[in-house]
Design a protein around this motif. Structure first.
Motif, PDB file in Angstrom:
ATOM      1  N   THR A 218       0.850  -1.191   0.000  1.00 14.29           N
ATOM      2  CA  THR A 218       0.000   0.000   0.000  1.00 14.29           C
ATOM      3  C   THR A 218       0.884   1.240   0.000  1.00 14.29           C
ATOM      4  OG1 THR A 218      -0.123  -0.072   2.411  1.00 14.29           O
ATOM      5  CG2 THR A 218      -1.902  -1.116   1.213  1.00 14.29           C
ATOM      6  N   SER A 219       0.320   2.326  -0.415  1.00 12.59           N
ATOM      7  CA  SER A 219       1.057   3.583  -0.456  1.00 12.59           C
ATOM      8  C   SER A 219       1.220   4.129   0.954  1.00 12.59           C
ATOM      9  CB  SER A 219       0.330   4.592  -1.339  1.00 12.59           C
ATOM     10  OG  SER A 219       1.023   5.825  -1.371  1.00 12.59           O
ATOM     11  N   TYR A 220       2.457   4.508   1.298  1.00 16.42           N
ATOM     12  CA  TYR A 220       2.729   5.055   2.623  1.00 16.42           C
ATOM     13  C   TYR A 220       2.746   6.587   2.590  1.00 16.42           C
ATOM     14  CZ  TYR A 220       5.164   6.084   6.975  1.00 16.42           C
ATOM     15  OH  TYR A 220       5.506   6.589   8.197  1.00 16.42           O
ATOM     16  N   ASP A 221       3.481   7.142   1.638  1.00 19.02           N
ATOM     17  CA  ASP A 221       3.491   8.583   1.409  1.00 19.02           C
ATOM     18  C   ASP A 221       3.860   8.798  -0.050  1.00 19.02           C
ATOM     19  OD1 ASP A 221       6.288   8.260   1.270  1.00 19.02           O
ATOM     20  OD2 ASP A 221       6.550   8.808   3.373  1.00 19.02           O
ATOM     21  N   THR A 222       4.201  10.007  -0.399  1.00 19.73           N
ATOM     22  CA  THR A 222       4.466  10.303  -1.811  1.00 19.73           C
ATOM     23  C   THR A 222       5.709   9.612  -2.350  1.00 19.73           C
ATOM     24  OG1 THR A 222       5.674  12.307  -1.158  1.00 19.73           O
ATOM     25  CG2 THR A 222       3.309  12.532  -1.665  1.00 19.73           C
ATOM     26  N   GLN A 223       6.620   9.203  -1.471  1.00 23.84           N
ATOM     27  CA  GLN A 223       7.879   8.612  -1.918  1.00 23.84           C
ATOM     28  C   GLN A 223       8.036   7.137  -1.564  1.00 23.84           C
ATOM     29  OE1 GLN A 223      10.895  11.124  -0.167  1.00 23.84           O
ATOM     30  NE2 GLN A 223      10.723  12.670  -1.775  1.00 23.84           N
ATOM     31  N   ASN A 225       6.335   3.149  -0.234  1.00 24.33           N
ATOM     32  CA  ASN A 225       5.242   2.197  -0.063  1.00 24.33           C
ATOM     33  C   ASN A 225       5.428   1.437   1.244  1.00 24.33           C
ATOM     34  OD1 ASN A 225       3.969   2.836  -2.469  1.00 24.33           O
ATOM     35  ND2 ASN A 225       5.078   1.253  -3.631  1.00 24.33           N
ATOM     36  N   LEU A 226       4.345   0.895   1.747  1.00 26.68           N
ATOM     37  CA  LEU A 226       4.386   0.025   2.915  1.00 26.68           C
ATOM     38  C   LEU A 226       4.117  -1.401   2.453  1.00 26.68           C
ATOM     39  CD1 LEU A 226       4.377  -0.564   5.993  1.00 26.68           C
ATOM     40  CD2 LEU A 226       1.919  -0.071   5.950  1.00 26.68           C
ATOM     41  N   ASN A 295       6.363  -4.206  -6.448  1.00 30.00           N
ATOM     42  CA  ASN A 295       6.230  -3.071  -5.541  1.00 30.00           C
ATOM     43  C   ASN A 295       5.211  -2.073  -6.090  1.00 30.00           C
ATOM     44  OD1 ASN A 295       6.684  -1.311  -3.422  1.00 30.00           O
ATOM     45  ND2 ASN A 295       8.517  -0.406  -4.336  1.00 30.00           N
ATOM     46  N   ILE A 296       4.012  -2.571  -6.372  1.00 31.09           N
ATOM     47  CA  ILE A 296       2.943  -1.731  -6.912  1.00 31.09           C
ATOM     48  C   ILE A 296       1.787  -1.743  -5.931  1.00 31.09           C
ATOM     49  CG2 ILE A 296       1.314  -1.401  -8.806  1.00 31.09           C
ATOM     50  CD1 ILE A 296       3.292  -2.785 -10.637  1.00 31.09           C
ATOM     51  N   PRO A 297       1.403  -0.600  -5.380  1.00 32.55           N
ATOM     52  CA  PRO A 297       0.283  -0.575  -4.429  1.00 32.55           C
ATOM     53  C   PRO A 297      -1.004  -1.032  -5.088  1.00 32.55           C
ATOM     54  CG  PRO A 297       1.541   1.473  -4.343  1.00 32.55           C
ATOM     55  CD  PRO A 297       2.023   0.726  -5.549  1.00 32.55           C
ATOM     56  N   ILE A 298      -1.834  -1.738  -4.328  1.00 31.01           N
ATOM     57  CA  ILE A 298      -3.123  -2.197  -4.830  1.00 31.01           C
ATOM     58  C   ILE A 298      -4.222  -1.596  -3.971  1.00 31.01           C
ATOM     59  CG2 ILE A 298      -2.187  -4.350  -5.709  1.00 31.01           C
ATOM     60  CD1 ILE A 298      -3.217  -5.757  -3.278  1.00 31.01           C
ATOM     61  N   ASP A 299      -5.418  -1.579  -4.495  1.00 28.07           N
ATOM     62  CA  ASP A 299      -6.556  -0.999  -3.783  1.00 28.07           C
ATOM     63  C   ASP A 299      -6.845  -1.825  -2.544  1.00 28.07           C
ATOM     64  OD1 ASP A 299      -8.755   0.309  -2.961  1.00 28.07           O
ATOM     65  OD2 ASP A 299     -10.015  -0.209  -4.686  1.00 28.07           O
TER      66      ASP A 299
END
Length: 419
Positions: A218-223, A225-226, A295-299
């Motif tokens: 998931t996205s953590y911040d603009t730079q 991922n988590l 390393n691609i965030p998913i919904d």
């Protein structure tokens, strides 16, 4: 004839005078005396060196071939002296069941199995003591001894090799029996271990079995991922896991033991790293194995980071229950023609309409902390300094599972949410 019979009785009278317990004890003494004599001969012929420098323990293989005593009724045995020797025969016998027979690796966890034979009535617990340096760490030195059906005891300790030149600690076992204390030792073992180097993706994990059961990006911040991983292992040093050199990574939850582990691990990783990859070393085939995920965030709007399972499965379960309730009410209406059954059907349908189509919105209070899991000591992934509108997805243990407008998901305490 009378004279011959009298001579026969004089010759065998000492044997007939022995009780059954004394005969058994005498036979045991002779057997263990023979074991010790044979062991001394084998030690003189033994070559203590092998391919990786581990000095093997004294041979105890013959113990497995002996008829072991059944201590189900230890009161029938004669009293034992306070020393470990009685007329040259041992009253306590300790053996190493799986002597080291291959090369070991720095960081590896190896099982050490022992067998204990006791002649005498136990008066207390079995005390186990390891003594050695820090080159080897016993991870479960308080492991209890388990008694077998034949009266013997077994135990398996797990030792982690921490240095290239290592020493398996000396093991001492002491017990209280009728008549005093007995003790036996197995000497320390010196050896050399192989250092696994030259692999920049090595995660420092050496395992008999390693499984990536599930993961979530998931996205953590603009730079960044988590990345959250659900990992299970067999015998391993999973506590040493490190993915790359990223500073923000750690264990989130789970159970770690030398024999079997199941953990949740997270790492905050830059968005431009593709893929997320790390290696572990397998003790099954003695090779590195690669774990690689995109390393691609998913919904994550319909899933949780706590159990990594879609929330939709819960909705399907609720739908099954609701459908069963509707069928039951329809059957009841067909039989009774009661309007209450139709009202019940309408309430069930209304519940699902509200649950599926109407969202529960709220606002995070200033300085609210959004965490990975619904626990007080969980890792904080968002610290919101100003009020923020969120959508509530779930409730658990005094926490709300929320999703922000930019898709970030986490858990926040109820008192930090304003409806």
């Amino acid at each position: 004839m009378l004279r011959i019979a009298f001579s026969f009785l004089c010759l065998f009278a000492p044997l007939l005078a022995l009780t059954q317990a004394e005969q058994i004890q005498k036979a045991r003494e002779e057997i263990f005396q023979n074991i010790e004599n044979e062991g001394s001969m084998e030690l003189e012929e033994l070559n203590p060196s092998d391919s990786f420098g581990v000095v093997p323990p004294p041979p105890v293989q013959s113990l497995e071939e002996l008829p072991t005593p059944n201590l189900a009724n230890p009161s029938e045995l004669p009293e034992q002296p306070s020393t470990t020797e009685q007329n040259g025969a041992r009253s306590l016998y300790l053996s190493h069941l799986n002597p080291l027979s291959r090369s070991l690796y720095v960081g590896e966890v190896v099982p050490l199995s022992y067998k204990l034979v006791v002649f005498g009535e136990l008066q207390g617990s079995i005390e186990t003591t390891f003594s050695g340096d820090n080159s080897v760490i016993i991870l479960n030195d308080d492991s209890p001894w388990r008694q077998n059906s034949d009266g013997t005891f077994n135990n398996t300790f797990y030792a982690q090799i921490r240095s290239a030149n290592f020493t398996i600690p000396k093991l001492k076992v002491a017990i209280e029996v009728q008549g005093g204390e007995l003790s036996q030792e197995i000497s320390a073992l010196n050896g050399t271990a192989i250092t696994l180097s030259g692999n920049p993706l090595f995660s420092h994990v050496i395992a008999s079995d390693f499984s990536l059961d599930d993961y979530k990006i998931t996205s953590y911040d603009t730079q960044n991922n988590l990345a959250v991983f659900a990992i299970s292992t067999g015998i391993s040093n999973i506590q040493d896991l490190r993915i790359g050199s990223y500073p923000r990574q750690n264990y989130e939850s789970g159970v770690m033991s030398p024999e079997k582990s199941a953990i949740i691990y997270y790492v905050i990783i830059p968005k431009d790293v593709e893929p997320i990859a790390f290696d572990y070393f397998s003790t099954q085939d003695f090779q590195f194995h690669r774990i690689s995920v995109s390393n691609i965030p998913i919904d994550d709007r319909v899933s949780t980071q706590s159990d990594l399972k879609p929330k939709r499965t819960i909705s399907l379960f609720q739908l099954s229950v609701g459908g069963g309730a509707i069928l039951f009410l329809l059957l009841a209406f067909a039989i009774t023609r009661s309007w209450l059954c139709l009202c019940g059907i309408a309430l069930v349908i209304a519940y699902f309409i509200v649950d599926i189509f109407i969202t529960d919105t709220a606002r995070l209070l200033p300085n609210a902390e959004v965490k990975i899991l619904p626990t007080f000591n969980s890792t904080v992934i968002i610290r919101q300094e100003t009020p923020l509108s969120v959508e509530i997805l779930d409730k658990r243990n005094g926490f709300y599972k929320i999703v922000t407008n930019d898709g970030r998901i986490g858990w926040v305490r109820r008192e930090e949410v304003e409806h």
